[in-house]
Design a protein around this motif. Structure first.
Motif, mmCIF file in Angstrom:
data_model
loop_
_atom_site.group_PDB
_atom_site.id
_atom_site.type_symbol
_atom_site.label_atom_id
_atom_site.label_comp_id
_atom_site.label_asym_id
_atom_site.label_seq_id
_atom_site.Cartn_x
_atom_site.Cartn_y
_atom_site.Cartn_z
ATOM 1 N N THR A 2 0.836 -1.196 0.000
ATOM 2 C CA THR A 2 0.000 0.000 0.000
ATOM 3 C C THR A 2 0.870 1.246 0.000
ATOM 4 O O THR A 2 1.902 1.301 0.664
ATOM 5 C CB THR A 2 -0.935 0.026 1.231
ATOM 6 O OG1 THR A 2 -0.139 0.006 2.396
ATOM 7 C CG2 THR A 2 -1.902 -1.141 1.221
ATOM 8 N N LYS A 21 -13.253 9.106 -3.345
ATOM 9 C CA LYS A 21 -13.220 9.718 -2.010
ATOM 10 C C LYS A 21 -11.801 10.149 -1.667
ATOM 11 O O LYS A 21 -10.847 9.412 -1.903
ATOM 12 C CB LYS A 21 -13.692 8.723 -0.958
ATOM 13 C CG LYS A 21 -15.136 8.350 -1.069
ATOM 14 C CD LYS A 21 -15.496 7.327 -0.020
ATOM 15 C CE LYS A 21 -16.909 6.825 -0.230
ATOM 16 N NZ LYS A 21 -17.189 5.635 0.547
ATOM 17 N N GLY A 22 -11.673 11.324 -1.100
ATOM 18 C CA GLY A 22 -10.367 11.801 -0.672
ATOM 19 C C GLY A 22 -9.456 12.222 -1.805
ATOM 20 O O GLY A 22 -8.251 12.318 -1.645
ATOM 21 N N GLY A 36 -3.860 8.998 3.915
ATOM 22 C CA GLY A 36 -4.333 7.616 3.984
ATOM 23 C C GLY A 36 -3.643 6.763 2.939
ATOM 24 O O GLY A 36 -2.554 7.096 2.466
ATOM 25 N N SER A 37 -4.281 5.651 2.568
ATOM 26 C CA SER A 37 -3.727 4.725 1.578
ATOM 27 C C SER A 37 -4.353 4.968 0.208
ATOM 28 O O SER A 37 -5.566 5.144 0.091
ATOM 29 C CB SER A 37 -4.014 3.285 1.995
ATOM 30 O OG SER A 37 -3.474 3.026 3.261
ATOM 31 N N ARG A 38 -3.511 4.928 -0.839
ATOM 32 C CA ARG A 38 -3.993 5.062 -2.218
ATOM 33 C C ARG A 38 -4.606 3.727 -2.614
ATOM 34 O O ARG A 38 -4.005 2.672 -2.411
ATOM 35 C CB ARG A 38 -2.822 5.397 -3.140
ATOM 36 C CG ARG A 38 -3.194 5.550 -4.593
ATOM 37 C CD ARG A 38 -1.928 5.887 -5.396
ATOM 38 N NE ARG A 38 -2.209 6.127 -6.787
ATOM 39 C CZ ARG A 38 -2.094 5.201 -7.745
ATOM 40 N NH1 ARG A 38 -1.720 3.973 -7.434
ATOM 41 N NH2 ARG A 38 -2.350 5.511 -8.992
ATOM 42 N N ARG A 39 -5.834 3.773 -3.167
ATOM 43 C CA ARG A 39 -6.531 2.553 -3.554
ATOM 44 C C ARG A 39 -7.154 2.731 -4.931
ATOM 45 O O ARG A 39 -7.726 3.779 -5.223
ATOM 46 C CB ARG A 39 -7.606 2.235 -2.526
ATOM 47 C CG ARG A 39 -8.276 0.880 -2.743
ATOM 48 C CD ARG A 39 -9.230 0.592 -1.616
ATOM 49 N NE ARG A 39 -10.573 0.968 -2.076
ATOM 50 C CZ ARG A 39 -11.685 0.423 -1.600
ATOM 51 N NH1 ARG A 39 -11.642 -0.461 -0.651
ATOM 52 N NH2 ARG A 39 -12.847 0.809 -2.069
ATOM 53 N N GLU A 55 -8.806 6.436 -5.069
ATOM 54 C CA GLU A 55 -9.302 7.090 -3.855
ATOM 55 C C GLU A 55 -8.308 6.933 -2.718
ATOM 56 O O GLU A 55 -7.349 6.163 -2.815
ATOM 57 C CB GLU A 55 -10.667 6.524 -3.464
ATOM 58 C CG GLU A 55 -10.672 5.058 -3.115
ATOM 59 C CD GLU A 55 -12.070 4.517 -2.828
ATOM 60 O OE1 GLU A 55 -13.063 5.145 -3.227
ATOM 61 O OE2 GLU A 55 -12.152 3.463 -2.190
ATOM 62 N N THR A 57 -8.095 5.898 1.277
ATOM 63 C CA THR A 57 -8.852 5.220 2.333
ATOM 64 C C THR A 57 -8.019 5.151 3.608
ATOM 65 O O THR A 57 -6.811 5.389 3.591
ATOM 66 C CB THR A 57 -9.221 3.777 1.911
ATOM 67 O OG1 THR A 57 -8.013 3.061 1.660
ATOM 68 C CG2 THR A 57 -10.100 3.771 0.675
ATOM 69 N N GLY A 58 -8.691 4.787 4.702
ATOM 70 C CA GLY A 58 -7.980 4.593 5.966
ATOM 71 C C GLY A 58 -7.704 5.862 6.728
ATOM 72 O O GLY A 58 -7.031 5.841 7.745
ATOM 73 N N HIS A 59 -8.239 6.986 6.241
ATOM 74 C CA HIS A 59 -8.024 8.238 6.977
ATOM 75 C C HIS A 59 -8.980 8.307 8.153
ATOM 76 O O HIS A 59 -10.016 7.654 8.158
ATOM 77 C CB HIS A 59 -8.220 9.447 6.045
ATOM 78 C CG HIS A 59 -9.598 9.510 5.475
ATOM 79 N ND1 HIS A 59 -9.969 8.801 4.360
ATOM 80 C CD2 HIS A 59 -10.710 10.171 5.874
ATOM 81 C CE1 HIS A 59 -11.243 9.023 4.089
ATOM 82 N NE2 HIS A 59 -11.708 9.846 4.990
#
Length: 189
Positions: A2, A21-22, A36-39, A55, A57-59
């Motif tokens: 990640t 998102k994000g 957060g993590s790039r997905r 997006e 995620t994980g924020h």
């Protein structure tokens, strides 16, 4: 593996990906707006746009934040000659996670006869007030307004500890003692 990203990091090109998102697009480049993590999310097979979505995620979610124009519920904490201090409890119908301070200035209590407004006859500490966010105000508090019929005190407690009942747009009455008190009452219903 990640990839951890922070706001402003490049996530991809808008020709290859959609911003999720994000993420946001600026000059055909997609940037992170959160940490957060790039997905990468694959498109649905029947989707017209076959670009994958990128997006963050994980924020940590921050919850609701009052913005200009939003309706809030707030508790009056202090009444001074020219303003009332409040703690914002809800934005819309959702409770806030953090404590936000607000101020209702004398000129923002009602639309008419602004120069005749007396703050202590409009609000008392402990009152629950429906207000609209005017602006972010100074560094300490949001500026709020009750200058519409549907804005103002929605709940107040009398000296006897009873929930008061509105009897006009400027008065509330204790159902136990019959005593009336001045308020800037919100038109409810």
């Amino acid at each position: 593996m990640t990839e951890i990203v922070t706001p402003g990091d490049v996530l991809g090109n808008a020709a290859d990906f959609k911003a999720g998102k994000g993420a946001y697009v600026n000059d055909n480049t997609i940037y992170a707006s959160l940490t957060g993590s790039r997905r990468i999310v694959s498109p649905l097979p029947d989707s017209l746009d076959q670009r994958a979505t990128v997006e963050v995620t994980g924020h940590k979610a921050h919850g609701l934040i009052p913005e200009p124009g939003s309706l809030v519920l707030a508790r009056v904490t202090k009444v001074m000659a020219r303003m009332a201090s409040v703690d914002i409890l809800c934005v819309g119908s959702k409770a806030v996670r953090e404590k936000f301070a607000g101020v209702i200035r004398q000129q923002d209590v009602r639309e008419t006869e602004i120069d005749k407004v007396e703050i202590h006859q409009s609000f008392r500490p402990g009152d629950i007030v429906r207000a609209m966010v005017l602006s972010l105000g100074d560094s300490r508090a949001y500026y709020l307004s009750t200058a519409k019929n549907e804005l103002g005190v929605v709940s107040a407690e009398s000296a006897a500890g009873e929930t008061m009942v509105p009897i006009s747009w400027t008065e509330m009455q204790c159902p136990l003692s019959g005593q009336t008190e001045q308020r800037k009452v919100a038109k409810v219903g």
